[in-house]
Design an enzyme around this catalytic site. Structure first.
Site, PDB file in Angstrom:
ATOM      1  N   LYS A   1      40.319  52.690  39.652  1.00 18.36           N
ATOM      2  CA  LYS A   1      39.922  51.437  40.021  1.00 18.36           C
ATOM      3  C   LYS A   1      41.120  50.425  39.469  1.00 18.36           C
ATOM      4  CE  LYS A   1      36.684  47.562  39.681  1.00 18.36           C
ATOM      5  NZ  LYS A   1      35.157  47.286  39.389  1.00 18.36           N
TER       6      LYS A   1
ATOM      7  N   ASP B   1      38.946  40.426  38.281  1.00 20.25           N
ATOM      8  CA  ASP B   1      37.975  40.345  39.020  1.00 20.25           C
ATOM      9  C   ASP B   1      37.237  39.001  38.782  1.00 20.25           C
ATOM     10  OD1 ASP B   1      35.637  40.761  40.575  1.00 20.25           O
ATOM     11  OD2 ASP B   1      34.777  42.387  39.239  1.00 20.25           O
TER      12      ASP B   1
ATOM     13  N   LYS C   1      31.532  35.073  39.543  1.00 22.77           N
ATOM     14  CA  LYS C   1      31.059  35.313  38.351  1.00 22.77           C
ATOM     15  C   LYS C   1      30.966  34.107  37.337  1.00 22.77           C
ATOM     16  CE  LYS C   1      32.970  40.174  37.496  1.00 22.77           C
ATOM     17  NZ  LYS C   1      31.676  40.899  37.458  1.00 22.77           N
TER      18      LYS C   1
ATOM     19  N   ASP D   1      39.743  45.012  34.272  1.00 27.36           N
ATOM     20  CA  ASP D   1      39.140  45.559  35.436  1.00 27.36           C
ATOM     21  C   ASP D   1      39.916  46.461  36.375  1.00 27.36           C
ATOM     22  OD1 ASP D   1      36.521  45.862  36.633  1.00 27.36           O
ATOM     23  OD2 ASP D   1      36.967  44.759  38.333  1.00 27.36           O
TER      24      ASP D   1
ATOM     25  N   ASP E   1      31.376  40.622  44.751  1.00 20.92           N
ATOM     26  CA  ASP E   1      31.397  41.222  43.525  1.00 20.92           C
ATOM     27  C   ASP E   1      31.333  42.736  43.190  1.00 20.92           C
ATOM     28  OD1 ASP E   1      32.324  40.863  40.471  1.00 20.92           O
ATOM     29  OD2 ASP E   1      30.318  39.967  39.876  1.00 20.92           O
TER      30      ASP E   1
ATOM     31  N   GLU F   1      33.246  45.003  44.259  1.00 17.54           N
ATOM     32  CA  GLU F   1      34.571  45.311  45.051  1.00 17.54           C
ATOM     33  C   GLU F   1      35.277  46.661  44.500  1.00 17.54           C
ATOM     34  OE1 GLU F   1      34.179  43.575  42.131  1.00 17.54           O
ATOM     35  OE2 GLU F   1      35.814  44.732  41.122  1.00 17.54           O
TER      36      GLU F   1
ATOM     37  N   ARG G   1      33.806  49.665  44.091  1.00 16.32           N
ATOM     38  CA  ARG G   1      33.330  50.557  45.164  1.00 16.32           C
ATOM     39  C   ARG G   1      34.192  50.416  46.516  1.00 16.32           C
ATOM     40  NH1 ARG G   1      27.352  49.055  44.541  1.00 16.32           N
ATOM     41  NH2 ARG G   1      28.321  48.591  42.569  1.00 16.32           N
TER      42      ARG G   1
HETATM   43  N1  BES Z   1      34.019  44.691  37.285  1.00 17.46           N
HETATM   44  C1  BES Z   1      32.556  44.564  37.161  1.00 17.46           C
HETATM   45  C2  BES Z   1      31.796  45.415  36.471  1.00 17.46           C
HETATM   46  C3  BES Z   1      31.942  45.272  34.841  1.00 17.46           C
HETATM   47  C4  BES Z   1      31.210  44.518  34.561  1.00 17.46           C
HETATM   48  C5  BES Z   1      32.979  45.763  34.126  1.00 17.46           C
HETATM   49  C6  BES Z   1      31.136  44.148  32.975  1.00 17.46           C
HETATM   50  C7  BES Z   1      33.134  45.254  32.781  1.00 17.46           C
HETATM   51  C8  BES Z   1      32.419  44.643  32.240  1.00 17.46           C
HETATM   52  C9  BES Z   1      32.297  45.071  38.891  1.00 17.46           C
HETATM   53  O1  BES Z   1      33.308  44.766  39.649  1.00 17.46           O
HETATM   54  C10 BES Z   1      30.978  44.123  38.910  1.00 17.46           C
HETATM   55  O2  BES Z   1      31.143  42.917  39.196  1.00 17.46           O
HETATM   56  N2  BES Z   1      30.051  45.050  39.259  1.00 17.46           N
HETATM   57  C11 BES Z   1      28.771  44.092  39.434  1.00 17.46           C
HETATM   58  C12 BES Z   1      28.123  45.087  40.542  1.00 17.46           C
HETATM   59  C13 BES Z   1      26.897  44.271  41.388  1.00 17.46           C
HETATM   60  C14 BES Z   1      27.292  42.978  42.111  1.00 17.46           C
HETATM   61  C15 BES Z   1      26.487  45.224  42.244  1.00 17.46           C
HETATM   62  C16 BES Z   1      28.074  44.194  38.338  1.00 17.46           C
HETATM   63  O3  BES Z   1      27.796  45.158  37.648  1.00 17.46           O
HETATM   64  O4  BES Z   1      26.977  43.249  38.240  1.00 17.46           O
HETATM   65 ZN    ZN Z   2      35.434  44.916  39.425  1.00 20.21          ZN
HETATM   66 MN    MN Z   3      33.028  42.773  40.388  1.00 23.97          MN
END
Ligand code: BES
Ligand code: ZN
Ligand code: MN
Length: 508
Positions: A266, A271, A278, A289, A348, A350, A352
């Protein structure tokens, strides 16, 4: 850093400091440590007797030699108990000693290959661990510090070996350790770079630079038009909110007529969350990210440097995730390269989406993959599940999972397997498309598992593992193997996995 192997006695080494080790368990000081202690008239022994030095892993003590040795200083490092002794202890002890040396301004350390003597580890692995620990612990990122005088760095390490029969093995181990640490350093540098510098285009340039120095490693970069031709609607959906063009990077090493092991990263260079934006607090951490992609590039570099006899393909889906008038929004429907449609609930979620297309692409390679492993900073939920102790491992294949687990135990870059329960799939049922990209409401239970089961929709029947590395790739405090910031997590794990890869059909 210059790394050398010398034949001789550690008490005669010419260096700014010599390094020896002490076990935590009480007992006579033997071998190199005993020899140094005798030369220092029992100073080390006394420090232990007085209870000032216990020999715990990570503990260090410095003694001045007053002419008793060629070197002016002795750094003693603890290597823990005999029962817990292993390569991880060696790596951490070397790391602690090297860090101590660098903090004092020492430039040249001569050390015994810890563990290769009384520790009874094989000399190749022991030398590898000493070199890895030293290089990882003395890593610094100061590309953007102007004005500040460059701090002096530890720039030479000599492994002093008294037993000539072990020299060749240690030379080999030191080479392997240096190649692996360089790969981890590359991954750290990429993650630590600010996101206005490390755009998807710069990531592609970094990949091309790695390949340019290595004839056996090839790189191809797909542009937006080519992604569109391939039908990568999920990756392009994420990219459409950004004015930085996405890049799909394909690296290849080894015999191209054999089915490859494909590693997928990824590569979200920043992000923001997109329209599902966020919170501002700590958003700067989202420059990391792309840590999965950085680990993939680092591991490809190492695969090449170690000449691994295995066909390895590295795929990196690089893009920003930004909000804008062009950005995808909740309720949009995207079509991935394998034809499946996805209703966007959260922009968010993204990671996946970009992995969906990268893993679909992997299956179109000729010959097709023998296994696929993706690394992604996918969910905050994995931190809740496992903390900073291990990455989450999800897999449809027990033997792939087992090999990753072993690699994690051997390198200290641990992974822990979590389930892909079929009921997680119901969470992403959509009324309008084949699936949605996240649960309808957040926070939802088993967030890391739901992310993993989404990705599984894009791997067909291929043996596959997903590593959710979100809690492992960036530390906001210093740690035994390095300063705060990027950890380079995944490079050592993937390298070990690839070095020891057992084809799936041949076993059983
Ligand atoms: N890049 C984030 C996940 C992340 C969070 C990485 C903290 C490193 C530290 C990912 O893209 C994300 O935003 N995930 C969401 C998924 C949700 C919207 C289903 C999350 O974990 O809140
Ligand atoms: Zn992300
Ligand atoms: Mn995200």
């Amino acid at each position: 850093m210059q790394i050398e192997i010398h034949s001789g006695r550690i008490e005669e080494a010419q260096a700014d400091a010599v390094m020896v080790n002490v076990f935590q368990d009480p007992g006579a000081l033997g071998g190199a440590t005993g020899a140094i202690d005798r030369a220092l008239k029992g100073l080390i022994h006394q420090a232990i007797e007085e209870g000032d030095f216990k020999g715990k892993v990570g503990e260090t003590a410095v003694f001045y030699t007053q002419g008793a040795l060629a070197a002016p200083r002795v750094i003693v490092v603890g290597i823990g108990t005999q029962a817990e002794f292993g390569l991880d202890a060696v790596r951490r002890a070397a790391a602690a000693g090297a860090k101590r040396a660098q903090d004092m301004g020492v430039r040249h350390v001569a050390t015994v290959t810890q563990g290769a003597g009384a520790g009874l580890l094989d000399p190749t692995s022991a030398a590898q661990a000493v070199v890895e620990g030293t290089l990882l612990a003395t890593y610094r990122f100061d590309d953007y510090k102007s004005g500040a005088r460059p701090k002096s760095a530890l720039d030479k390490l000599t492994l002093v070996e008294i037993d000539n029969l072990k020299m060749e093995a240690e030379r080999k181990g030191a080479y392997i350790g240096q190649a692996i640490a360089e790969g981890a350093k590359l991954a750290r540098d990429l993650v630590n770079q600010p996101p206005n510098y490390l755009t998807p285009a710069k990531f592609a340039e970094a990949a091309m630079a790695v390949a340019a120095d290595r004839p056996g490693l090839t790189v191809k970069v797909l542009e937006k038009v080519q992604m569109a031709e391939l039908g990568m609607g999920a990756l392009l959906g994420v990219a459409q909110g950004s004015s930085e063009p996405p890049k799909f990077i394909i690296l290849e090493h080894g015999p191209t007529d054999e089915p490859p092991v494909v590693i997928v990263g990824k590569g979200i260079t920043f992000d923001t969350g997109g329209i599902s934006i966020k919170p501002a607090m700590r958003m700067e951490l989202m420059k990391g990210d792309m840590a999965g992609a950085a680990a993939v590039l680092g591991a490809m570099q190492v695969a090449s440097d170690l000449n691994l006899p295995l066909h390895v393909v590295g795929l990196i889906a690089a893009t920003e995730n930004m909000p804008s008038g062009n950005a995808i929004k909740p309720a949009d429907v995207l079509k991935a390269m394998n034809g499946k449609t996805i209703e966007i609930i959260s922009t968010d979620a993204e990671g996946r989406l970009v992995l969906a297309d990268a893993l679909s692409y992997a299956q179109t390679l000729t010959p097709p993959p023998q296994a696929m492993v993706d690394l992604a900073t996918l969910t905050g939920a994995i931190f809740v599940a496992l903390g900073r102790s291990a990455a989450g491992l999800f897999s449809n294949n027990d033997r792939v999972a087992e090999q990753l687990f072993q690699a994690g135990e051997e390198t200290g870059e641990r992974v822990w397997r979590l389930p892909l329960f079929p009921e997680y799939r119901e969470v992403i049922d959509s009324d309008v498309a084949d699936m949605r990209n996240s649960a309808a409401t957040q926070p939802a239970p088993a967030g890391a598992g739901v992310g993993a089961i989404f990705i599984q929709e894009f791997v067909g029947n291929f043996p596959w593992a997903h590593l959710d590395v979100a809690s492992m790739t960036y530390h906001t405090a210093s740690h035994p193997l390095g300063p705060k910031g990027a950890t380079g997590y995944g490079v050592r794990l993937l390298t070990q996995f690839l070095r020891h890869w057992q084809p799936l059909e041949e076993k059983d």
